[in-house]
Design an enzyme around this catalytic site. Structure first.
Site, PDB file in Angstrom:
ATOM      1  N   ASP A 203      52.003  34.279  44.116  1.00  0.00           N
ATOM      2  CA  ASP A 203      52.467  35.630  43.794  1.00  0.00           C
ATOM      3  C   ASP A 203      53.990  35.638  43.829  1.00  0.00           C
ATOM      4  O   ASP A 203      54.627  34.614  44.109  1.00  0.00           O
ATOM      5  CB  ASP A 203      51.897  36.658  44.785  1.00  0.00           C
ATOM      6  CG  ASP A 203      51.638  38.009  44.118  1.00  0.00           C
ATOM      7  OD1 ASP A 203      52.517  38.479  43.366  1.00  0.00           O
ATOM      8  OD2 ASP A 203      50.567  38.594  44.344  1.00  0.00           O
ATOM      9  N   GLY A 229      56.220  32.506  42.675  1.00  0.00           N
ATOM     10  CA  GLY A 229      56.585  32.316  41.277  1.00  0.00           C
ATOM     11  C   GLY A 229      56.229  33.519  40.436  1.00  0.00           C
ATOM     12  O   GLY A 229      55.867  34.579  40.949  1.00  0.00           O
ATOM     13  N   PHE A 231      53.854  34.548  37.164  1.00  0.00           N
ATOM     14  CA  PHE A 231      52.757  34.030  36.333  1.00  0.00           C
ATOM     15  C   PHE A 231      53.007  34.162  34.836  1.00  0.00           C
ATOM     16  O   PHE A 231      52.216  33.672  34.035  1.00  0.00           O
ATOM     17  CB  PHE A 231      51.402  34.611  36.731  1.00  0.00           C
ATOM     18  CG  PHE A 231      51.291  36.117  36.820  1.00  0.00           C
ATOM     19  CD1 PHE A 231      51.834  36.955  35.862  1.00  0.00           C
ATOM     20  CD2 PHE A 231      50.600  36.682  37.877  1.00  0.00           C
ATOM     21  CE1 PHE A 231      51.702  38.335  35.946  1.00  0.00           C
ATOM     22  CE2 PHE A 231      50.449  38.065  37.977  1.00  0.00           C
ATOM     23  CZ  PHE A 231      51.004  38.889  37.000  1.00  0.00           C
ATOM     24  N   HIS A 248      43.967  43.929  34.454  1.00  0.00           N
ATOM     25  CA  HIS A 248      43.889  45.361  34.154  1.00  0.00           C
ATOM     26  C   HIS A 248      45.255  46.043  34.274  1.00  0.00           C
ATOM     27  O   HIS A 248      45.437  47.152  33.777  1.00  0.00           O
ATOM     28  CB  HIS A 248      42.859  46.042  35.066  1.00  0.00           C
ATOM     29  CG  HIS A 248      43.381  46.436  36.409  1.00  0.00           C
ATOM     30  ND1 HIS A 248      43.158  47.679  36.954  1.00  0.00           N
ATOM     31  CD2 HIS A 248      44.124  45.742  37.323  1.00  0.00           C
ATOM     32  CE1 HIS A 248      43.734  47.750  38.139  1.00  0.00           C
ATOM     33  NE2 HIS A 248      44.317  46.591  38.386  1.00  0.00           N
TER      34      HIS A 248
END
Length: 338
Positions: A203, A229, A231, A248
């Site tokens: 995360d 990091g 994503f 979502h």
């Protein structure tokens, strides 16, 4: 009126009750913020005692409690205030607690919804206009907001999703990477009974630090590591990628970027597991249809149907294998990288 008679509520009154729902959420927020449920979990108190301990105005507090008692949050008798089983879900430190979810919703979601008309007219997130920046950028700018968000997500994982993992086992693979794993609560639940597997909680730097304490608490630091990091840029190598309630939050183009980032790192045949609330067809009631409004107002994301997930995954190079409903409103969506 006999005991079998029912009070008929007119459509007009029903609509008024719906329109004043904000009063309920604000009153519940006060219970959470002042930690009233935690105080009363130790036993009933007089209103005067409760007002003194919470430093609240006694008259205001009495009226708030009187209102919430009508919907089952409190019981009042002989001058004493008692918390109910429903009310205890706002008490801190309990497995069923959603106290931090209440704080998170009301301190980060409520304000932007006051500008929801802007979203309806433009299709753009009200939160971006309300906060002057994208929602998650605003959250990340304040460590206290990050902490509330992490605790809220933990509430949701351990409370609202309780029981959803019964009978479910992740696809085979030695290393499981929880992408956007926050404090690691999801990975803890999935790997505790799998001693042969290693894991990664991935995360943003300001978020993933919370996972170290959680992993230590459950004795998993020897086989689960934390990696910081973005994503959208890169992810660590793994055999199974878990994205729990991540896609979502994003529109289709952003989701494709995330999935393609995984595809660049992973080997062909790598497995992907999405934990999402899949929207059922037609007018069937489902929590995802309400959560979809949250996505609409706060971020660029959306809840999706099974077919929409199939199309999204296919465009990113994944084949949807199956959608496995759980005992909750969430499903496991399994896919394989081609």
């Amino acid at each position: 009126m006999s005991a079998t008679d029912q009070v008929v509520v007119s459509p007009q009154i029903q609509m008024v009750q719906l329109l004043t729902g904000f009063e309920v959420s604000q009153a519940l927020y006060i219970v959470a913020k002042l930690d009233i449920a935690t105080i009363l979990s130790k036993g009933p108190q007089s209103l005067a005692q409760l007002a003194a301990e919470t430093k609240a105005n006694a008259d205001a507090l009495e009226r708030i409690i009187r209102f919430l008692a009508t919907i089952g949050v409190f019981r009042t008798r002989d001058g004493q205030v008692e918390i109910t089983e429903l009310g205890l879900t706002l008490a801190d430190g309990r497995p069923e607690s959603v106290r931090y979810a209440a704080l998170y919703f009301m301190e980060t979601h409520y304000g932007p919804f006051g500008d929801f008309l802007y979203t309806a007219l433009t299709g753009e997130p009200a939160a971006t206009r309300y906060f002057g920046r994208p929602f998650f950028d605003w959250i990340s700018a304040d460590p206290e907001r990050v902490e509330v968000q992490n605790r809220a997500f933990a509430n949701i994982t351990t409370g609202l999703r309780a029981g959803m993992f019964e009978g479910y086992r992740l696809p085979e693979g030695a290393v499981v990477a929880d992408i956007g794993g926050a404090d690691g609560s999801m990975l803890v639940q999935l790997l505790t009974d799998s001693p042969d597997r290693g894991g990664i909680v991935f995360d943003r730097p300001e978020v993933v630090v919370a996972a170290e304490e959680k992993l230590a608490e459950h004795g998993l630091t020897d086989r689960v590591r934390c990696v910081a990091g973005d994503f959208f840029e890169s992810v660590p190598a793994a055999d199974v990628y878990l994205l729990s309630y991540i896609l979502h939050d994003w529109d289709d183009s952003s989701c494709l970027r995330i999935l393609r980032t995984i595809g660049k790192t992973a080997d062909s045949g790598a497995r992907l597991v999405l934990v999402e609330a899949v929207i059922p067809p037609g007018d069937t009631p489902h929590p995802a249809k309400g959560i979809d409004l949250t996505m609409l107002a706060l971020v660029s994301g959306r809840e999706r149907t099974a077919d929409e997930y199939r199309e999204l995954l296919d465009a990113a190079g994944f084949t949807l294998d199956r959608v496995i409903p759980s005992s909750t409103s969430f499903s496991f969506i399994e896919a394989t990288l081609r």
